[in-house]
Scaffold this active site. Structure first.
Site, PDB file in Angstrom:
ATOM      1  N   TYR A 285      -8.708   7.682  20.249  1.00  0.00           N
ATOM      2  CA  TYR A 285      -9.755   7.079  19.435  1.00  0.00           C
ATOM      3  C   TYR A 285      -9.762   5.554  19.512  1.00  0.00           C
ATOM      4  CZ  TYR A 285     -10.923  11.707  18.136  1.00  0.00           C
ATOM      5  OH  TYR A 285     -11.341  13.018  18.222  1.00  0.00           O
TER       6      TYR A 285
ATOM      7  N   HIS B 262      -0.784   0.132   5.712  1.00  0.00           N
ATOM      8  CA  HIS B 262      -1.300   1.144   6.639  1.00  0.00           C
ATOM      9  C   HIS B 262      -0.373   2.340   6.821  1.00  0.00           C
ATOM     10  CE1 HIS B 262      -3.895  -2.204   8.732  1.00  0.00           C
ATOM     11  NE2 HIS B 262      -4.030  -2.180   7.404  1.00  0.00           N
TER      12      HIS B 262
ATOM     13  N   GLU C  91     -14.404   3.754  10.729  1.00  0.00           N
ATOM     14  CA  GLU C  91     -14.933   4.831  11.566  1.00  0.00           C
ATOM     15  C   GLU C  91     -14.868   6.180  10.866  1.00  0.00           C
ATOM     16  OE1 GLU C  91     -13.505   2.980  15.905  1.00  0.00           O
ATOM     17  OE2 GLU C  91     -12.846   4.968  15.277  1.00  0.00           O
TER      18      GLU C  91
ATOM     19  N   GLN D 103       0.816  -1.216   0.000  1.00  0.00           N
ATOM     20  CA  GLN D 103       0.000   0.000   0.000  1.00  0.00           C
ATOM     21  C   GLN D 103       0.850   1.266   0.000  1.00  0.00           C
ATOM     22  OE1 GLN D 103      -2.422  -0.553   3.510  1.00  0.00           O
ATOM     23  NE2 GLN D 103      -3.486  -2.329   2.650  1.00  0.00           N
TER      24      GLN D 103
END
Length: 374
Positions: free
Chosen positions: A255, A151, A245, A87
Site C-alpha cells: 500500500y 503510531h 487513505e 498515543q
C-alpha cells in the site's frame, strides 16, 4: 427553568452548539445524539456483550463494563501493564467468535519494553462475575520496538474463518520499515487465536519474510472492518499532512507508505516519496487531503437507519465528525460529513447488535448513541 432544560436536551443544532442530547441535521434526515455514558478517560474502543452491556477500553490501561443504564463499572482486574504515553496505551478490544462458549476476548495494547514499547495482542477469559481477566496470554507482539510514542495502530478484526487481523502502525520514526517484509512495522498481520500463522497467508514459505504478514506499506491504521457482502477486510490509515487513505487490505499487496503517498512532511510541506501512484502499489479506494484523521469504522447494515444501509461510517479526530461514505461496488460515490456541530473527537464508530450506531467521544470521555429523530 424546566422548559429551558427540555429545550437544551432536544436542541436542533444549527451551529457550533452542544447539549447533552442533541438533534442534528443530516442529508437523509435528523439524527438524535444521545449521551449514553460519561466519565471515561480517553476511551478507545467498544465491544458489545451478549447481555446488552458494553466493553470499553480506556487508553491509560483500564477496561470497563458499561451497563445497560449507562453506568460504569470499576476497572476490570488483570489487564497487563501498558505503555500509556503519547498515543500508546490500551487500544482495541474484541470478543472472540467463541465468546458465548468460553468468554474469550482479545485486546491490543502498547506493551512496555526496555526501549519504550511495541504493539502487542493478548487473549484472556473475561469473568464478569469476578470482574477480572483470567488466563491472560500474549499471542502476538511486533518484532521491533523503536523509540517514540506514536503510531501504534491498532484494530482487531475477526475474519469469517475465525482468524484474526491485527493492524500495526509504523511507529513514526521507523516508517522506512513499512515496506520491509522482515518487519511488523506498518503492516496488517493475520494470525489464529492462539497466535500461530494460518497456512494460507500470502507469504507462508517465503524465505526471509514474516509469514504472519497479510499486507504492508501502511502508516497508521486506526479503523478496520469486514465488508458485509464480500467478507473482505477494509481499513483506513492516517496520512501525514494529507493523504489519509481508505483501503481494501488484500492479501500480499503493498500500500505504498512511505514511498507512494498523497501526504507531505509536517512543517516543511515537502513531498514524501516518489509520487502518489506506482504500478506495484495498490491505490486507495479514497484519500482525504487535507487529512481528517480517521478513527474507527463500520459498515452499516442495520434497520434503525435504513437510508444508511451499505454505507461506511468513519469517525474523525482532527475534523471531529463522522463521515458517511456511500459505495458503488468498491468505489465511493458520495461522502457526507455528519455531526460536525458537536465539535468532539470521534475515536470509535460501531454498529451495535440492535442496529444503532455507537460512538466514542474521546474529547469528553463519553459513549454516544445515534437514534432517528423527527
Amino acid at each position: 427553568m424546566l422548559l429551558a432544560a427540555a429545550l437544551a436536551s432536544s436542541l436542533l443544532v444549527a451551529g457550533t452548539v452542544f447539549a447533552r442530547d442533541v438533534v442534528v441535521r443530516t442529508e437523509t434526515g435528523n439524527v438524535k445524539v444521545t449521551e449514553f455514558a460519561t466519565g471515561l478517560d480517553t476511551p478507545w474502543s467498544i465491544a458489545f456483550l451478549p447481555d446488552g452491556r458494553l466493553l470499553v477500553t480506556e487508553r491509560p490501561g483500564r477496561l470497563r463494563v458499561v451497563g445497560t443504564d449507562g453506568s460504569l463499572s470499576e476497572p476490570i482486574a488483570g489487564v497487563p501493564a501498558v505503555h500509556a504515553r503519547g498515543q500508546g496505551g490500551l487500544l482495541d478490544v474484541a470478543l472472540s467468535p467463541s465468546y458465548a462458549e468460553d468468554g474469550v476476548i482479545v485486546f491490543s495494547y502498547a506493551e512496555p519494553t526496555s526501549r519504550g514499547g511495541r504493539t502487542a495482542v493478548a487473549r484472556a477469559r473475561l469473568d464478569l462475575e469476578r470482574m477480572e481477566l483470567q488466563d491472560v496470554r500474549r499471542i502476538f507482539a511486533q518484532n521491533e520496538d523503536p523509540s517514540g510514542n506514536q503510531h501504534w495502530g491498532s484494530r482487531l478484526v475477526f475474519a469469517p474463518d475465525g482468524t484474526l487481523f491485527v493492524t500495526l502502525g509504523d511507529r513514526g520514526g521507523a516508517r522506512d520499515r513499512a515496506p520491509a517484509l522482515d518487519s511488523h512495522i506498518g503492516k496488517v498481520v493475520r494470525i489464529t487465536l492462539d497466535g500461530s500463522v494460518p497456512a494460507d497467508n500470502p507469504f507462508v514459505g517465503r524465505t526471509g519474510v514474516l509469514p504472519e504478514i497479510w499486507s504492508y506499506g501502511h502508516r497508521n491504521i486506526q479503523g478496520a472492518a469486514l465488508h458485509p457482502e464480500t467478507g473482505e477486510l477494509w481499513t483506513h490509515e492516517h496520512g501525514p499532512q494529507g493523504g489519509d487513505e481508505l483501503n481494501r487490505s488484500r492479501a500480499g499487496l503493498n500500500y505504498g507508505w512511505p514511498e507512494v503517498t498523497y501526504g507531505r512532511e509536517y512543517v516543511t510541506g515537502r513531498k514524501i516519496g516518489e509520487g502518489s501512484s506506482r504500478a506495484d502499489v495498490e491505490p486507495p479506494v479514497l484519500q482525504w487531503t487535507p487529512s481528517i484523521a480517521p478513527a474507527g469504522m463500520t459498515f452499516y447494515t442495520g434497520d434503525v437507519f435504513p437510508q444508511w444501509k451499505g454505507s461506511v461510517l468513519v469517525g474523525a479526530l482532527k475534523y471531529q465528525l463522522v463521515a458517511r461514505l456511500e459505495l458503488d461496488g468498491n468505489a465511493v460515490r458520495h461522502e457526507e460529513r455528519m455531526l460536525t456541530e458537536l465539535g468532539r473527537r470521534i475515536r470509535d464508530v460501531r454498529q451495535g447488535p440492535d442496529g444503532h450506531v455507537w460512538l466514542l467521544d474521546e474529547t469528553e470521555g463519553r459513549v454516544l448513541r445515534l437514534d432517528p429523530a423527527p
